[in-house]
Design an enzyme around this catalytic site. Sequence first.
Site, PDB file in Angstrom:
ATOM      1  CB  CYS A  59      -5.970   3.313   5.340  1.00  0.00           C
ATOM      2  SG  CYS A  59      -4.169   4.302   4.477  1.00  0.00           S
ATOM      3  CG  HIS A  68      27.501   7.380  -5.287  1.00  0.00           C
ATOM      4  ND1 HIS A  68      27.941   6.316  -4.629  1.00  0.00           N
ATOM      5  CD2 HIS A  68      28.421   8.549  -5.278  1.00  0.00           C
ATOM      6  CE1 HIS A  68      28.659   7.181  -3.321  1.00  0.00           C
ATOM      7  NE2 HIS A  68      29.099   8.696  -3.421  1.00  0.00           N
TER       8      HIS A  68
HETATM    9  C1  LIG Z   1      -2.232  -0.032  13.117  1.00  0.00           C
HETATM   10  C2  LIG Z   1      -2.476   0.025  11.584  1.00  0.00           C
HETATM   11  C3  LIG Z   1      -1.643  -0.189  10.745  1.00  0.00           C
HETATM   12  C4  LIG Z   1      -2.166  -0.291   9.597  1.00  0.00           C
HETATM   13  N1  LIG Z   1      -0.293   0.023   8.437  1.00  0.00           N
HETATM   14  C5  LIG Z   1      -0.521   0.254   6.791  1.00  0.00           C
HETATM   15  C6  LIG Z   1       0.221   0.541   6.060  1.00  0.00           C
HETATM   16  O1  LIG Z   1       1.727   1.406   6.847  1.00  0.00           O
HETATM   17  N2  LIG Z   1       0.470   0.482   5.455  1.00  0.00           N
HETATM   18  C7  LIG Z   1      -0.827  -0.639   4.598  1.00  0.00           C
HETATM   19  O2  LIG Z   1      -0.406  -1.104   3.735  1.00  0.00           O
HETATM   20  N3  LIG Z   1      -1.455  -1.235   5.350  1.00  0.00           N
HETATM   21  C8  LIG Z   1      -1.408  -1.180   6.633  1.00  0.00           C
HETATM   22  N4  LIG Z   1      -2.635  -1.358   8.069  1.00  0.00           N
HETATM   23  C9  LIG Z   1      -3.479  -2.230   6.934  1.00  0.00           C
HETATM   24  C10 LIG Z   1      -4.520  -1.998   6.073  1.00  0.00           C
HETATM   25  O3  LIG Z   1      -5.157  -0.193   6.809  1.00  0.00           O
HETATM   26  C11 LIG Z   1      -5.629  -1.592   5.938  1.00  0.00           C
HETATM   27  O4  LIG Z   1      -5.124  -3.125   4.608  1.00  0.00           O
HETATM   28  C12 LIG Z   1      -6.611  -0.937   4.485  1.00  0.00           C
HETATM   29  O5  LIG Z   1      -7.217   0.464   5.831  1.00  0.00           O
HETATM   30  C13 LIG Z   1      -7.961  -2.214   4.027  1.00  0.00           C
HETATM   31  O6  LIG Z   1      -9.103  -1.109   3.550  1.00  0.00           O
HETATM   32  P1  LIG Z   1     -10.296  -1.810   2.918  1.00  0.00           P
HETATM   33  O7  LIG Z   1     -10.500  -0.620   1.881  1.00  0.00           O
HETATM   34  O8  LIG Z   1     -10.550  -2.721   3.099  1.00  0.00           O
HETATM   35  O9  LIG Z   1     -11.282  -1.391   4.324  1.00  0.00           O
HETATM   36  P2  LIG Z   1     -11.599  -0.480   5.822  1.00  0.00           P
HETATM   37  O10 LIG Z   1     -10.442   0.486   5.472  1.00  0.00           O
HETATM   38  O11 LIG Z   1     -10.614  -1.432   7.405  1.00  0.00           O
HETATM   39  O12 LIG Z   1     -12.779   0.323   5.928  1.00  0.00           O
HETATM   40  C14 LIG Z   1     -13.999  -0.770   5.847  1.00  0.00           C
HETATM   41  C15 LIG Z   1     -14.821   0.865   5.755  1.00  0.00           C
HETATM   42  O13 LIG Z   1     -16.462   0.292   5.324  1.00  0.00           O
HETATM   43  C16 LIG Z   1     -17.063   0.393   6.759  1.00  0.00           C
HETATM   44  N5  LIG Z   1     -18.052  -0.716   7.494  1.00  0.00           N
HETATM   45  C17 LIG Z   1     -17.918  -1.351   7.852  1.00  0.00           C
HETATM   46  N6  LIG Z   1     -19.303  -2.069   7.378  1.00  0.00           N
HETATM   47  C18 LIG Z   1     -19.604  -1.612   6.927  1.00  0.00           C
HETATM   48  C19 LIG Z   1     -21.392  -1.477   6.893  1.00  0.00           C
HETATM   49  N7  LIG Z   1     -22.259  -2.780   7.529  1.00  0.00           N
HETATM   50  N8  LIG Z   1     -22.215  -0.286   7.164  1.00  0.00           N
HETATM   51  C20 LIG Z   1     -21.105   0.995   6.016  1.00  0.00           C
HETATM   52  N9  LIG Z   1     -19.908   0.623   6.299  1.00  0.00           N
HETATM   53  C21 LIG Z   1     -19.295  -0.044   6.940  1.00  0.00           C
HETATM   54  C22 LIG Z   1     -15.725   0.685   7.823  1.00  0.00           C
HETATM   55  O14 LIG Z   1     -16.335   1.948   8.959  1.00  0.00           O
HETATM   56  C23 LIG Z   1     -14.729   0.799   7.245  1.00  0.00           C
HETATM   57  O15 LIG Z   1     -14.678   2.974   6.780  1.00  0.00           O
HETATM   58  C24 LIG Z   1      -2.556  -0.998   9.049  1.00  0.00           C
HETATM   59  C25 LIG Z   1      -3.484  -1.408   9.302  1.00  0.00           C
HETATM   60  C26 LIG Z   1      -4.099  -1.476  11.239  1.00  0.00           C
HETATM   61  C27 LIG Z   1      -4.700  -1.657  11.387  1.00  0.00           C
END
Ligand SMILES: Cc1cc2nc3c(=O)[nH]c(=O)nc-3n(C[C@H](O)[C@H](O)[C@H](O)COP(=O)(O)OP(=O)(O)OC[C@H]3O[C@@H](n4cnc5c(N)ncnc54)[C@H](O)[C@@H]3O)c2cc1C
Length: 459
Positions: free
Chosen positions: A42, A441
């Site tokens: 995000c 409004h």
């Molecule tokens: C282009 C785009 C636009 C988006 N826009 C929106 C929006 O407007 N609104 C919305 O609600 N959602 C949006 N999303 C979705 C949103 O970004 C994700 O749902 C959200 O970031 C999920 O977060 P998370 O907590 O699952 O993990 P993530 O944010 O994906 O973070 C996971 C973290 O774990 C780390 N990691 C992974 N594996 C390991 C490991 N083995 N060891 C150590 N670290 C590790 C990664 O490096 C990462 O930093 C968007 C997604 C994209 C791709």
Amino acid sequence: MSQHFDAIIIGTGQAGPPLAARLAAAGMAVAIIERHKFGGTCVNTGCIPTKTLIASAYAAHVARRGAEYGFVINGDVRVDMKRIKARKDEVSGLSNKGVEEWLRGLKNCTVFQGHARFHSPRTVVVNDEILQADKIFINVGGRASVPAIPGIHDVPFLTNSSMMDVDFLPEHLVIVGGSYVGLEFGQMYRRFGSEVTIVEMGPRLIGREDEDVSEAVREILEIEGIRIRPNAKCISLAKLDSGIGVGIECDEGPPEVIGTHVLLALGRTPNTNDLDLDRAGVVTDQRGYIIVNDQLQTNVPGIWALGDCNGRGAFTHTSYNDYEIVADNLFNSGHRRVSDRIQTYALFTDPPLGRCGLTDAEIRKSGRAALAAKHPMSRVGRAVEKGETHGFIKISVDAETKHILGAAIFGTGGDEVIHVLLDVMYAKAPYTVVQHAMHIHPTVAEFLPTVLSKLEPFA
Ligand SMILES: Cc1cc2nc3c(=O)[nH]c(=O)nc-3n(C[C@H](O)[C@H](O)[C@H](O)COP(=O)(O)OP(=O)(O)OC[C@H]3O[C@@H](n4cnc5c(N)ncnc54)[C@H](O)[C@@H]3O)c2cc1C
């Protein structure tokens, strides 16, 4: 030598950092591990940077419409992609820095940078360090899916991550995938000045939405000059002298689109394949999503999975809500469950689409007696005043209980106004509460009572 903690958190997405803060504040010794950028998708490659870029694209779009609003711009409105990227980098960078500083400043919390892997159900290895804890929380998120399309290894392609480095204007951006990510980038780059073609395998854009919503979204994109190629049966990529060829074999139109750049927006893949989950005994489904119960516990006691990697949501708000569920159940002996939440999300095109609850198709499938109403944005005063009249508001309610079942607000302010209905749904109050409320409004929200006064049996 292993280091002992009360809790280990893998990943600093939307659930990990607040959970670390909550656990650490309760006096637990917490280890949090991040392999790449603090804040995850995000913050670095998802919501925050894309919405910042969309704001630049919107400003350029409004400037081009200057004559409609009564102002003059001497010359063309052209974008400076380097400055647009710099603005995006600043906003996203502040957030990334904020998460890192927050975590590093937490008492009782140790930050590790590196790739985490399970060694056993209670042991995680990062770099050469062995960490142990009775509670382990997985928040590893996902990445752009890169399916085995013919020719994929022969051409350069972009994903949402590499798009973050783009500081030039692609002449013709071909986007493969007509869902949320593809549409937001598509409209944004069209407004920056690129030619844009969106290739979609299904018969329509955002195929999970109702047909009228899909159709209205397609209409506004086409009005802006974006070419949409649905029903692309067999997608392939090839390097040509004239650019990158995207083979589509649609029922209609030429079988190939030639662009200068290709963006793959074909869904997400969970980051679970390189965690050595088998060493902990944690099971995933066939697509790699960690299987969790309603409290987000995995099949292994003491291990939870939060955020996109559990397949129970794909949004920042669902990941953050996962954190709240887990924390409340741990600390307040709560009984919060994933199944208690109401589906809600937005598509941040202009106008945006705000959604909550069931689609019409889902209501039909449920077989319940429902009432529905639809109102065009062209008859919403605020939209007319703003010169943003595309789209509509539609709401469905249960004919017996009077509870709101679902809504789609595709129109100016739709991403905000939808919350009026969402909160009434959470309150389990009848729609008449909204119908009888006095709203401000002139707003889009003031029309919700009007829409609700037009309810008719569901077609
Ligand atoms: C282009 C785009 C636009 C988006 N826009 C929106 C929006 O407007 N609104 C919305 O609600 N959602 C949006 N999303 C979705 C949103 O970004 C994700 O749902 C959200 O970031 C999920 O977060 P998370 O907590 O699952 O993990 P993530 O944010 O994906 O973070 C996971 C973290 O774990 C780390 N990691 C992974 N594996 C390991 C490991 N083995 N060891 C150590 N670290 C590790 C990664 O490096 C990462 O930093 C968007 C997604 C994209 C791709």
